[in-house]
Write a protein that holds these residues in place. Sequence first.
Motif, PDB file in Angstrom:
ATOM      1  N   ALA A  43      27.236  72.459  29.608  1.00  0.00           N
ATOM      2  CA  ALA A  43      28.135  73.546  29.860  1.00  0.00           C
ATOM      3  C   ALA A  43      27.259  74.885  30.283  1.00  0.00           C
ATOM      4  N   ALA A  44      26.494  75.154  29.306  1.00  0.00           N
ATOM      5  CA  ALA A  44      25.313  76.155  29.455  1.00  0.00           C
ATOM      6  C   ALA A  44      24.559  76.260  30.521  1.00  0.00           C
ATOM      7  N   MET A  45      24.074  75.066  31.056  1.00  0.00           N
ATOM      8  CA  MET A  45      23.263  75.119  32.214  1.00  0.00           C
ATOM      9  C   MET A  45      23.874  75.877  33.315  1.00  0.00           C
ATOM     10  N   PRO A  46      25.056  75.440  34.080  1.00  0.00           N
ATOM     11  CA  PRO A  46      25.531  76.225  35.337  1.00  0.00           C
ATOM     12  C   PRO A  46      25.893  77.695  35.017  1.00  0.00           C
ATOM     13  N   LEU A  47      26.178  77.959  33.895  1.00  0.00           N
ATOM     14  CA  LEU A  47      26.572  79.450  33.241  1.00  0.00           C
ATOM     15  C   LEU A  47      25.319  80.232  33.462  1.00  0.00           C
ATOM     16  N   GLU A  48      24.293  79.722  32.691  1.00  0.00           N
ATOM     17  CA  GLU A  48      22.922  80.458  32.558  1.00  0.00           C
ATOM     18  C   GLU A  48      22.356  80.752  33.780  1.00  0.00           C
ATOM     19  N   SER A  49      22.305  79.402  34.620  1.00  0.00           N
ATOM     20  CA  SER A  49      21.688  79.855  35.812  1.00  0.00           C
ATOM     21  C   SER A  49      22.531  80.342  36.904  1.00  0.00           C
ATOM     22  N   ALA A  50      23.657  80.466  36.778  1.00  0.00           N
ATOM     23  CA  ALA A  50      24.380  81.300  37.723  1.00  0.00           C
ATOM     24  C   ALA A  50      24.090  82.713  37.613  1.00  0.00           C
ATOM     25  N   ILE A  51      24.209  83.253  36.418  1.00  0.00           N
ATOM     26  CA  ILE A  51      24.011  84.639  36.236  1.00  0.00           C
ATOM     27  C   ILE A  51      22.570  84.822  36.425  1.00  0.00           C
TER      28      ILE A  51
ATOM     29  N   GLY B  20      23.050  67.684  40.515  1.00  0.00           N
ATOM     30  CA  GLY B  20      23.646  66.384  39.857  1.00  0.00           C
ATOM     31  C   GLY B  20      24.592  66.493  38.934  1.00  0.00           C
ATOM     32  N   GLY B  21      25.689  67.103  39.577  1.00  0.00           N
ATOM     33  CA  GLY B  21      26.871  67.349  38.559  1.00  0.00           C
ATOM     34  C   GLY B  21      27.037  68.745  38.058  1.00  0.00           C
ATOM     35  N   ALA B  22      28.076  68.884  37.285  1.00  0.00           N
ATOM     36  CA  ALA B  22      28.487  70.152  36.847  1.00  0.00           C
ATOM     37  C   ALA B  22      27.574  70.588  35.719  1.00  0.00           C
ATOM     38  N   SER B  23      26.916  69.659  35.048  1.00  0.00           N
ATOM     39  CA  SER B  23      26.055  70.032  33.806  1.00  0.00           C
ATOM     40  C   SER B  23      24.848  70.230  34.088  1.00  0.00           C
ATOM     41  N   THR B  24      24.464  70.608  35.274  1.00  0.00           N
ATOM     42  CA  THR B  24      23.051  70.605  35.694  1.00  0.00           C
ATOM     43  C   THR B  24      23.140  72.267  36.397  1.00  0.00           C
ATOM     44  N   GLY B  25      21.926  72.884  36.496  1.00  0.00           N
ATOM     45  CA  GLY B  25      21.752  74.137  36.592  1.00  0.00           C
ATOM     46  C   GLY B  25      21.753  74.688  38.425  1.00  0.00           C
ATOM     47  N   PHE B  26      22.394  75.554  38.608  1.00  0.00           N
ATOM     48  CA  PHE B  26      22.262  75.976  40.041  1.00  0.00           C
ATOM     49  C   PHE B  26      20.781  76.364  40.641  1.00  0.00           C
ATOM     50  N   LEU B  27      20.648  75.612  41.771  1.00  0.00           N
ATOM     51  CA  LEU B  27      19.311  75.996  42.525  1.00  0.00           C
ATOM     52  C   LEU B  27      19.708  76.685  43.714  1.00  0.00           C
ATOM     53  N   LEU B  28      18.651  77.337  44.360  1.00  0.00           N
ATOM     54  CA  LEU B  28      18.701  78.130  45.573  1.00  0.00           C
ATOM     55  C   LEU B  28      18.398  77.148  46.876  1.00  0.00           C
ATOM     56  N   PRO B  29      18.852  77.859  47.988  1.00  0.00           N
ATOM     57  CA  PRO B  29      18.583  77.321  49.220  1.00  0.00           C
ATOM     58  C   PRO B  29      16.992  76.495  49.496  1.00  0.00           C
ATOM     59  N   GLU B  30      15.994  77.533  48.870  1.00  0.00           N
ATOM     60  CA  GLU B  30      14.584  77.211  49.131  1.00  0.00           C
ATOM     61  C   GLU B  30      14.093  76.142  48.143  1.00  0.00           C
ATOM     62  N   HIS B  31      14.940  75.864  47.096  1.00  0.00           N
ATOM     63  CA  HIS B  31      14.751  74.443  46.150  1.00  0.00           C
ATOM     64  C   HIS B  31      15.106  73.183  47.204  1.00  0.00           C
ATOM     65  N   LEU B  32      15.801  73.158  48.232  1.00  0.00           N
ATOM     66  CA  LEU B  32      16.010  72.101  48.847  1.00  0.00           C
ATOM     67  C   LEU B  32      14.744  71.125  49.411  1.00  0.00           C
TER      68      LEU B  32
ATOM     69  N   GLN C  32      11.352  71.194  36.272  1.00  0.00           N
ATOM     70  CA  GLN C  32      10.505  72.204  36.396  1.00  0.00           C
ATOM     71  C   GLN C  32      11.042  73.364  36.900  1.00  0.00           C
ATOM     72  N   TYR C  33      12.369  73.391  37.627  1.00  0.00           N
ATOM     73  CA  TYR C  33      12.831  74.547  38.293  1.00  0.00           C
ATOM     74  C   TYR C  33      14.195  74.942  37.445  1.00  0.00           C
ATOM     75  N   GLY C  34      14.330  74.737  36.180  1.00  0.00           N
ATOM     76  CA  GLY C  34      15.125  75.188  35.348  1.00  0.00           C
ATOM     77  C   GLY C  34      16.371  74.649  35.618  1.00  0.00           C
ATOM     78  N   SER C  35      16.636  73.284  36.133  1.00  0.00           N
ATOM     79  CA  SER C  35      17.831  72.649  36.369  1.00  0.00           C
ATOM     80  C   SER C  35      17.437  71.151  35.699  1.00  0.00           C
ATOM     81  N   ARG C  36      18.465  70.090  36.208  1.00  0.00           N
ATOM     82  CA  ARG C  36      18.255  68.650  35.980  1.00  0.00           C
ATOM     83  C   ARG C  36      18.624  67.924  37.286  1.00  0.00           C
ATOM     84  N   LEU C  37      18.117  66.816  37.270  1.00  0.00           N
ATOM     85  CA  LEU C  37      18.513  65.900  38.404  1.00  0.00           C
ATOM     86  C   LEU C  37      19.864  65.381  37.932  1.00  0.00           C
ATOM     87  N   GLY C  38      20.292  65.098  36.924  1.00  0.00           N
ATOM     88  CA  GLY C  38      21.517  64.607  36.524  1.00  0.00           C
ATOM     89  C   GLY C  38      21.907  63.395  37.070  1.00  0.00           C
TER      90      GLY C  38
END
Length: 455
Positions: free
Chosen positions: A421-429, A310-322, A333-339
């Motif tokens: 800004a931290a969310m995509p950074l932290e989750s990508a790493i 849901g936008g740049a300020s959310t955390g990256f999810l994996l294909p299985e999270h689809l 609950q999966y370390g991101s946000r709907l945004g």
Amino acid sequence: MNAIPPNSRLRYKSQLRQSADERREHTHPLTWRLNDDGSRIGLDEYRRKNGYVGAQKALATDPADVIEAMKTANVRGRGGGGFSAGVKWSLTQVGDHLPRGYMVANADEMEPGTFKDRLLMEQQPHLLLEGMIIAGHANRSKYGYIFLRGEYVDAARSLALAIEEARDAGLLGDNVAGSGFDFDIALHTGAGRYICGEETALINSLEGKRANPRAKPPFPGQSGAWGKPTVVNNVETLCNAPAMMQHGADWYQELSGGLSDDGGTKLYGVSGLVNKPGLWELPIGTTGFDILERAGGMREGHTLKTWLPGGASTGFLLPEHLELPLDFDTVGQYGSRLGTGLLTVVSQRQSLVALLRNLEQFFARESCGWCTPCRDGLPWAAKILQALEHGEGRPGDIELLQEHATHIGPGLTFCAHAPGAAMPLESAIRHFRADFEAGIATHGSAAATPDQEVS
Ligand SMILES: Cc1cc2nc3c(=O)[nH]c(=O)nc-3n(C[C@H](O)[C@H](O)[C@H](O)COP(=O)(O)O)c2cc1C
Ligand code: SF4
């Protein structure tokens, strides 16, 4: 400002991917009135299609009961946070002084990858005005403001015309629709800064001050614009109020069809290397898989590597999270946000490091500069990412990025810009550490230039 004739075709092509045959009043409360050609719906057409029926009902209802209905329907804020609109409206109900304060529609929409409020404002501006009348009545406000992103020129023209139409028809101004309630709306265009979307920075900007966020508490519901209780709601949130009032809280709640505890529908969208990027109005709680399928899947030659829900300020999810229902609580609950609920997909052939560098440069540029970790940390993180992107990273860079993400996390800065800004950074790493390791000089180049820049 030039008026545009009702039903004129706008320059911008509609990105709604559902045809009029698919969209029904009882299943698509936000979009059922829209025309397939993307033409603007003027007041006459809006009224022919049951426009302002919800507002009429609300104006004949005690404000406290309108707020209760919003709470029961569980209308959650579509600006990204998912806060209950009914609870937010109830926060201003203190003291006897009337009018209480202001009603503000947040139409700043600058979240990268997000283009939902724009559709509603350009093609169906009266839905937003109707939602604001309902919210203004519930909050006993006399004035409403639409704080609009400066670049949304077509939306500005469409809204300005709708305000004129509504005033001429007695739907705004003194004695709205003969109800005894006085309420008017002013359109305020911003200068096009991301931070103006943060509700307290928005209020400062509205007051003519520099758009720095304010310390909270006090929250806007207690002391907002010009020190008065102020409700700030996202455009899509407000656009949910008319149908909820017209058909009732239980009807609205059931629109999600058991897919989620949240009520209503959601304007979901997809951008990135898919076959049919665009927007869909779907029950809230629809899975990412379903949405991606509607977008025609990934383009030929591309497979999905990761996605932002849901936008740049959310955390990256994996294909299985689809497979997850995309609602506020589940995604959280999966370390991101709907945004904002507009997915950005990333292909295996794109460089995640380059994409992230692009995002962090955006966040660095848009920082208001008030807190040190955000002002100085974000450009530093962007610089490290740039080095990694070009295969010039140094040992320890990944750890440094992780440390940055910790320093700008929730609760450590004045506003949620830096944690966003931290969310995509932290989750990508966390998910793709090897991509970053490949950018350390001793490991060679981080490879590919991205096919697509996101900003
Ligand atoms: C940096 C930043 C930018 C934001 N931009 C927007 C925006 O463009 N539109 C929006 O509705 N909310 C935006 N928000 C969220 C608002 O602060 C606020 O929570 C929202 O308008 C509340 O509306 P809602 O309860 O209806 O979701 C932003 C928040 C931050 C921290
Ligand atoms: S977190 Fe960033 S944008 Fe928010 S107040 Fe601090 S410096 Fe400004």
